[in-house]
Design an enzyme around this catalytic site. Structure first.
Site, PDB file in Angstrom:
ATOM      1  N   GLY A  50       3.733 -22.644  35.790  1.00  0.00           N
ATOM      2  CA  GLY A  50       4.058 -22.671  34.364  1.00  0.00           C
ATOM      3  C   GLY A  50       5.346 -21.906  34.209  1.00  0.00           C
ATOM      4  N   GLU A  51       5.636 -21.434  33.018  1.00  0.00           N
ATOM      5  CA  GLU A  51       6.830 -20.608  32.841  1.00  0.00           C
ATOM      6  C   GLU A  51       6.417 -19.149  32.942  1.00  0.00           C
ATOM      7  OE1 GLU A  51       9.461 -23.088  33.461  1.00  0.00           O
ATOM      8  OE2 GLU A  51      10.066 -21.075  32.888  1.00  0.00           O
ATOM      9  N   SER A  52       6.896 -18.479  33.988  1.00  0.00           N
ATOM     10  CA  SER A  52       6.424 -17.126  34.256  1.00  0.00           C
ATOM     11  C   SER A  52       6.716 -16.167  33.097  1.00  0.00           C
ATOM     12  CB  SER A  52       7.012 -16.599  35.558  1.00  0.00           C
ATOM     13  OG  SER A  52       8.413 -16.674  35.532  1.00  0.00           O
ATOM     14  N   CYS A  82       3.589 -20.829  42.333  1.00  0.00           N
ATOM     15  CA  CYS A  82       4.883 -20.832  41.633  1.00  0.00           C
ATOM     16  C   CYS A  82       4.978 -19.657  40.652  1.00  0.00           C
ATOM     17  CB  CYS A  82       5.106 -22.184  40.955  1.00  0.00           C
ATOM     18  SG  CYS A  82       6.807 -22.442  40.432  1.00  0.00           S
ATOM     19  N   ARG A 108      13.226 -15.501  41.331  1.00  0.00           N
ATOM     20  CA  ARG A 108      12.910 -16.633  40.451  1.00  0.00           C
ATOM     21  C   ARG A 108      13.974 -17.718  40.543  1.00  0.00           C
ATOM     22  NH1 ARG A 108      12.453 -15.003  34.638  1.00  0.00           N
ATOM     23  NH2 ARG A 108      11.674 -17.105  34.440  1.00  0.00           N
ATOM     24  N   ILE A 140       9.290 -27.028  42.174  1.00  0.00           N
ATOM     25  CA  ILE A 140       9.887 -27.241  40.854  1.00  0.00           C
ATOM     26  C   ILE A 140      10.458 -25.938  40.325  1.00  0.00           C
ATOM     27  CG2 ILE A 140       9.427 -27.947  38.473  1.00  0.00           C
ATOM     28  CD1 ILE A 140       7.231 -29.773  39.666  1.00  0.00           C
ATOM     29  N   ARG A 141      11.773 -25.881  40.218  1.00  0.00           N
ATOM     30  CA  ARG A 141      12.437 -24.626  39.815  1.00  0.00           C
ATOM     31  C   ARG A 141      11.738 -23.462  40.518  1.00  0.00           C
ATOM     32  NH1 ARG A 141      14.961 -23.780  34.888  1.00  0.00           N
ATOM     33  NH2 ARG A 141      13.414 -22.214  34.429  1.00  0.00           N
ATOM     34  N   HIS A 176       3.588 -26.492  44.655  1.00  0.00           N
ATOM     35  CA  HIS A 176       2.463 -26.883  43.792  1.00  0.00           C
ATOM     36  C   HIS A 176       1.441 -27.757  44.512  1.00  0.00           C
ATOM     37  CE1 HIS A 176       4.184 -25.223  40.142  1.00  0.00           C
ATOM     38  NE2 HIS A 176       5.357 -25.684  40.560  1.00  0.00           N
ATOM     39  N   GLU A 178      -1.454 -28.254  43.708  1.00  0.00           N
ATOM     40  CA  GLU A 178      -2.305 -28.909  42.705  1.00  0.00           C
ATOM     41  C   GLU A 178      -1.728 -30.231  42.216  1.00  0.00           C
ATOM     42  OE1 GLU A 178      -0.367 -26.344  42.235  1.00  0.00           O
ATOM     43  OE2 GLU A 178       0.558 -26.352  40.257  1.00  0.00           O
TER      44      GLU A 178
END
Lengths: 203, 293
Positions: A50-52, A82, A108, A140-141, A176, A178
């Site tokens: 997600g967005e940390s 992530c 990051r 992803i990023r 990821h 998942e």
């Protein structure tokens, strides 16, 4: 279901449903966790992608930090993917401290912006030996582990750097699992939960 | 190593789920949004309510503004291109934007065709009012959908209508016998393989956020309960009395959408929400959700 473990998934933000689906495929029971009290009654916890920054903000707001430390100390494992890895790290480059549950320093968005995000087949070494089958990993990023301590065991590398690692009670990965449908890494985490549960009973 | 695959493009949207994407017009607003817990910001010259008020041709934002916003925050940054305007999209890709919104909020550049999104490395999000439109956009390469609602109004009624449309279409298709799918695909104007996907999986193949009119924590919670994966808040934040407070409250409401106690707590003392314009009674030519083909 008798004998199956209950695994919490921190559902503040991110791809927690994908983790829940993967856990179900492994025969575990997923439980969405949005407030610290809900941690009672689960045997382990996944912190999803997600967005940390967004997740960290809510973790602080609800007082999850201390609860997560106690949770892990009491022998219940945590797996961070992530954003989850960033939150569990002891140090975040240029930003300060994470929860410090695993002795790693992370950077990051280490591979660049979204346009640099990628998929790649990597070798896994889950049980001290190389797996026959490669693992399709999706970055992803993604964050990168730039330093790790002696207590940390590396289970996969990309480009010469650790991307899947763990200690006795914590697992982290840059990518990821998942999103792939391949359940091997989640199964490894469930084994970790079962082992620590057994150890607790024996003591 | 494979870059820009559909998995990687759609994957970023999956990471944004359960979060709030906020419209911002400068680095200061972007910081406020990030500090409030936004998962992403949409970099714009003007927010939709002001685009509506200004009239004239609404175009892609000056890259200078977008780059300043990209510098100010660490969360992903999105920007809008006009429907069909692949030239604007190429420029946005060149500056390294994280997501392109091919948006009806700007003045369409093509009244027949959308951008061929498969040609781009950057992922796209597109608006839709029903399942057929959503599947056409996915067929063109969109990696994320947002229901359109009616941007810049602060009235949630269209957002609700569009989310319900998609939900109802999905449950209808899921229950049909396979021999009816081709005719449904024809009637909806949707690619057959994607109709088959919806029939089999009972969901869209990509993430679907809600947009266009969400302006309070209660709006966000309701639309999440209707099945949105997350929300876009455009004018609702920076047209409210206390943007920072409103932004944080909508973030919490999006996480705890099923918990009325938390919703009650975060809804208290926010100051007034954006004034807004009621969509009911609005002349058809003023509605922008009809743009898109």
């Amino acid at each position: 279901m008798q004998g199956s473990v209950k695994v919490g998934i921190l559902a503040l933000q991110g791809d927690f449903k994908e983790h829940a689906d993967t856990l179900k495929k492994c025969g575990a029971i997923p439980v969405e966790i949005r407030l610290p009290d809900q941690l009672k009654g689960v045997d382990g916890l996944i912190i999803p992608g997600g967005e940390s920054t967004a997740i960290f903000k809510l973790i602080r707001k609800y007082g999850f930090e201390r609860k997560l430390l106690e949770f892990n100390k009491s022998g219940r494992p945590i797996f961070g993917t992530c954003a989850g890895m960033i939150l569990l790290a002891s140090k975040i480059k240029n930003e300060g401290m994470g929860l410090g549950l695993i002795d790693i320093e992370v950077e990051r968005n280490a591979y660049g912006r979204q346009i640099e995000s990628f998929e790649h087949d990597i070798e896994l070494c889950l049980d001290h030996k190389k797996e026959d089958r490669l693992f399709r990993s999706i970055f992803i990023r993604a964050p990168r582990i730039i330093r790790f301590g002696n207590s940390v065991k590396v289970m996969a590398e990309f480009d010469g750097q650790a991307v899947l690692a763990g200690n006795e009670k914590v697992m982290v990965c840059s990518f990821h699992p998942e999103l792939t449908g391949d359940i091997r890494i989640h199964k490894k985490f469930i084994e970790m939960i079962k082992k620590l549960k057994m150890d607790k009973r024996e003591n | 190593m494979d870059k820009s695959t559909l998995k990687v493009k759609a994957g970023l949207a999956q990471m944004l789920k359960g979060g709030v994407i906020m419209d911002v017009t400068n680095p200061e607003q972007a910081k406020i949004a990030e500090d409030a817990g936004a998962v992403s910001v949409m970099a714009l010259e003007r927010i939709p309510a002001d685009i509506r008020a200004a009239g004239g041709v609404a175009r892609m934002t000056d890259p200078e503004i977008i780059l300043a916003i990209m510098d100010a925050v660490s969360i992903p940054v999105m920007a809008k291109a006009r429907i069909g305007h692949f030239g604007e999209a190429q420029i946005l890709e060149a500056i390294g934007i994280d997501y392109i919104d091919e948006s009806e909020v700007l003045t369409p550049a093509d009244e027949k065709y959308h951008i061929n999104k498969w040609l781009f490395k950057v992922p796209f999000v597109c608006g839709a009012v029903n399942l057929g439109e959503a599947l056409r956009r996915i067929g063109e390469g969109a990696a994320m959908i947002r229901t359109k609602g009616e941007a810049g109004t602060g009235d949630v009624v269209e957002a609700v209508r569009h989310m319900r449309n998609i939900r109802d279409d999905i449950s209808r298709i899921a229950g049909l016998p396979p021999e009816e799918l081709m005719t449904v695909a024809k009637e909806m104007g949707a690619p057959y393989d994607l109709v088959e996907y919806v029939h089999r999986e009972k969901r869209l193949p990509v993430v679907n956020f809600s947009a266009g009119g969400i302006s309070t924590p209660a709006d966000a919670a309701m639309i999440m309960q209707l099945g949105a994966d997350g929300v876009f808040v455009g004018s609702g934040i920076f047209k409210s009395e206390n943007p920072s407070k409103m932004a944080s409250a909508i973030v919490e409401a999006t996480t705890h959408y099923q918990n009325p106690d938390v919703l009650a707590r975060v809804s208290r003392g926010l100051g007034s929400a954006m004034a807004g314009i009621a969509v009911s009674g609005m002349p058809v030519e003023q509605k922008i959700s009809g743009r898109g083909w």
